[in-house]
Design a protein around this motif. Sequence first.
Motif, mmCIF file in Angstrom:
data_model
loop_
_atom_site.group_PDB
_atom_site.id
_atom_site.type_symbol
_atom_site.label_atom_id
_atom_site.label_comp_id
_atom_site.label_asym_id
_atom_site.label_seq_id
_atom_site.Cartn_x
_atom_site.Cartn_y
_atom_site.Cartn_z
ATOM 1 N N VAL A 154 0.850 -1.186 0.000
ATOM 2 C CA VAL A 154 0.000 0.000 0.000
ATOM 3 C C VAL A 154 0.888 1.240 0.000
ATOM 4 N N VAL A 206 -2.497 8.970 -7.002
ATOM 5 C CA VAL A 206 -3.744 8.247 -7.262
ATOM 6 C C VAL A 206 -3.870 7.904 -8.751
ATOM 7 N N ILE A 237 -3.843 4.802 -0.287
ATOM 8 C CA ILE A 237 -4.777 5.436 0.649
ATOM 9 C C ILE A 237 -4.559 6.940 0.541
ATOM 10 N N GLU A 238 -5.573 7.617 0.038
ATOM 11 C CA GLU A 238 -5.523 9.077 -0.095
ATOM 12 C C GLU A 238 -5.622 9.733 1.270
ATOM 13 N N GLN A 252 -10.592 8.770 1.535
ATOM 14 C CA GLN A 252 -11.222 7.825 0.612
ATOM 15 C C GLN A 252 -12.153 6.916 1.391
ATOM 16 N N LEU A 310 -12.474 3.396 0.747
ATOM 17 C CA LEU A 310 -12.031 2.015 0.911
ATOM 18 C C LEU A 310 -11.012 1.902 2.027
ATOM 19 N N HIS A 311 -11.079 0.811 2.761
ATOM 20 C CA HIS A 311 -10.115 0.394 3.776
ATOM 21 C C HIS A 311 -10.140 1.260 5.035
ATOM 22 N N ARG A 347 -11.158 5.362 6.582
ATOM 23 C CA ARG A 347 -11.761 6.672 6.320
ATOM 24 C C ARG A 347 -11.621 7.500 7.579
ATOM 25 N N LEU A 381 -20.828 2.554 0.326
ATOM 26 C CA LEU A 381 -19.669 3.053 -0.424
ATOM 27 C C LEU A 381 -20.090 4.112 -1.429
ATOM 28 N N ARG A 399 -13.197 7.629 -12.214
ATOM 29 C CA ARG A 399 -12.882 8.104 -10.873
ATOM 30 C C ARG A 399 -13.741 9.320 -10.548
ATOM 31 N N LEU A 421 -6.104 -4.692 1.254
ATOM 32 C CA LEU A 421 -6.795 -3.466 1.644
ATOM 33 C C LEU A 421 -8.301 -3.659 1.647
ATOM 34 N N HIS A 422 -8.956 -3.045 2.625
ATOM 35 C CA HIS A 422 -10.416 -2.956 2.722
ATOM 36 C C HIS A 422 -11.071 -4.278 3.088
ATOM 37 N N SER A 453 -18.510 1.536 3.746
ATOM 38 C CA SER A 453 -17.418 2.307 4.327
ATOM 39 C C SER A 453 -17.898 2.756 5.709
ATOM 40 N N THR A 454 -17.188 3.681 6.304
ATOM 41 C CA THR A 454 -17.648 4.219 7.584
ATOM 42 C C THR A 454 -17.574 5.745 7.545
#
Lengths: 427, 427
Positions: free
Chosen positions: A199, A213, A221-222, A388, A390-391, A393, B115, B194, B390-391, B403-404
């Motif tokens: 990552v 990105v 991961i942004e 972002q 995903l993963h 936040r 998401l 995107r 990831l995720h 997501s959260t």
Amino acid sequence: MSEEFLKVARAAREAAAELAPLPRAPKDRALRAVADALVASAAEIIEANAKDVEQARAQGTAEAMIDRLRLDEGRIAAIAEAVRQVADLPDPVGEVVRGGTLPNGLELRQLRVPLGVIGIIYEGRPNVTVDAAALCLKSGNAVLLRGSSSAYSSNTALVRIMQEALAATDVPAGAVQLVPGLTRDSVKELMRARGLVDVLIPRGGASLINSVVEESTVPVIETGVGNCHVYVDAEADVDLAVEILVNAKAQRPSVCNAAETFLVHAGVADRFVPKALAALREAGVTVHGDERIAGHGDGVVPVTEDDYLAEYLSLDIAAAVVDSLEDAVAHIRRYGSGHTDAIVTRSQQAARRFVSLVDSAAVAVNASTRFTDGGEFGFGAEIGISTQKLHARGPMGLPELTSTKWVYTGEGHLRTSGGTVIAGSAR
Amino acid sequence: MSEEFLKVARAAREAAAELAPLPRAPKDRALRAVADALVASAAEIIEANAKDVEQARAQGTAEAMIDRLRLDEGRIAAIAEAVRQVADLPDPVGEVVRGGTLPNGLELRQLRVPLGVIGIIYEGRPNVTVDAAALCLKSGNAVLLRGSSSAYSSNTALVRIMQEALAATDVPAGAVQLVPGLTRDSVKELMRARGLVDVLIPRGGASLINSVVEESTVPVIETGVGNCHVYVDAEADVDLAVEILVNAKAQRPSVCNAAETFLVHAGVADRFVPKALAALREAGVTVHGDERIAGHGDGVVPVTEDDYLAEYLSLDIAAAVVDSLEDAVAHIRRYGSGHTDAIVTRSQQAARRFVSLVDSAAVAVNASTRFTDGGEFGFGAEIGISTQKLHARGPMGLPELTSTKWVYTGEGHLRTSGGTVIAGSAR
């Protein structure tokens, strides 16, 4: 890819495999050894840092930036102390996230495990080099660091000292690596190192993050771009709203959780905007407002589309009057960066609706946006703030630097079209 | 991007914003309406499907593939029933994942949220169109579906029927969209969308997944490539190991959690390999083995590097003798796909070491690899099996499609250098 890059990336990969199964105690001992070594090597670090400072000065860098770059004994002690604090945090690795016994008797557990090799691209001060390394090591990950070229001499010294300290511990020294080279090529190599790097976390301005990105084949991961909003609802306590707005904007304007736009409901604009303009002016803030804002006071600069999009990171703020909570939400969806957006209201219903409709990493109700922060949230440490979905936040602590692994244990469990059968049961 | 694509992507985006805040009841009602509509429109679906079948036959497609494509009343009823089962599952949205009151009085909650827009690229049977849509809707997401061109007519009918059913419910009809067009261009558009699409989930073979991972600027969740291993430890129960191996390989060879390689410890090879070769031969499996395997029986095909890398999805298996558990782990790290790897052993220590060292989504101890499955794990539904870190990792159920969002609520909380201050407290 250059031989130089492949060498450090492979070393990190090997170290990651060795580091991943280590329990907490040897990792904490290694972090404390790193902290001690940093303090003991302060003179060496200061000497290396002086070269960066000298070069920055020769390039005409602003004095404020040079101050951010500079290391002295006090700052090195603070960096070492931060490493010790990471050692004191609980180890996320090995946590059973979910688990139980399935109806067929299989014991199923979902365990937290390290991600592997984490690449970090950052523009920040040299303390990030040590902070990021400590968080990655604690969570069982190897790290490839690609810091700012303006801090290359400092970073080289810091990484060498960390590696030397690790060499005397159970954590492999190769788990901390500085990406060689000062050019953009080394960033590119990191972005294309799929299979070697698990990552990438870019930490810096919007242009760095966007380019990573766009170009990276390694999952990214942004982090950190914050165009945060304060929405003052029709049912807001006006004085409270003014204080929250000024705090969100001016308490520390250079950070990602500072407010960059305020939106005010038309029903309260007459009462709120004059007070807000006065308080912002007193705090040294320039307001870039629409016509309905400008009608309430002097000194309002006409707002443009670019202002609504801007992450100023300065004593500037965009402003507009909206006709409804829904219009405020629409503005935030259109221009926001999904970091933190706040509502000030006395209405439970408005708060609930705003929280439900705003699609951001954090939503603040009657509180300053400045609280979106790993330290404030009680994480003990923060590797960045993900914008972002995903993963991870929002603020990322140690658990966000991990993945999970499913483990199931049986006694010869076989899957058949009729359900589970235990091997040997027919023998 | 084509106007056609932008139109459906924007429609999905708008629908996503409308769908996200919906509570469970209207989503479940909408899913049941979809299930009813599919059954009521069976004739229409079968007619559309007949065109795909006819075209496949004209192109000389194998009969087994045509059978996978074909829909009849029974299959449509099963698809509708699966949608009803998704309606019966708990709603992941709104779950408080973490939360508490901070020392300064801020109430902090981390909520599960959708998401947004999920893009799914799949090669599978037309039932995936409905399954994937149901899982996305239940988790509050809009979905952009890009199915196989061989099922385009069926998919078009299924999506239209779902949209018509949704139009009479509180779930916006635009939340389910078929990506227009049959060419590779439409896959490319999805990968470059995107900002319009929040995550892409490719479901299919390794080449599809690799091309999406390489080219997509939208975050991707890799799924499903399974080069799974069974390692027979020195301390294995040999008969149990043979049964687990045969089950893992042959019970359903075409799926991603089927075994593709077995590794056996040298200390048990004499006892295990002859029995394994006989049992595999009886199950119709061709063994591609190294010399140490071949020494134990006839009919072993010499193994190549490509065999170790292969996801056969057929009645073939690669095989090698290893000198230690660590050599087995090294083989799995080198050739595996990080899906599921199993150990068969009586030794607690060997099991613990294997679980700790193997870096895969799932590790099975004394059980067939075939149990890595959302249904077996009790998720009630599965959108795919993630082989990334990831995720989501391993079988993905409804929570993995979310997501959260952090929400913090105060009463005028301001952040100052000296700590939290409540607005108005000085008034």
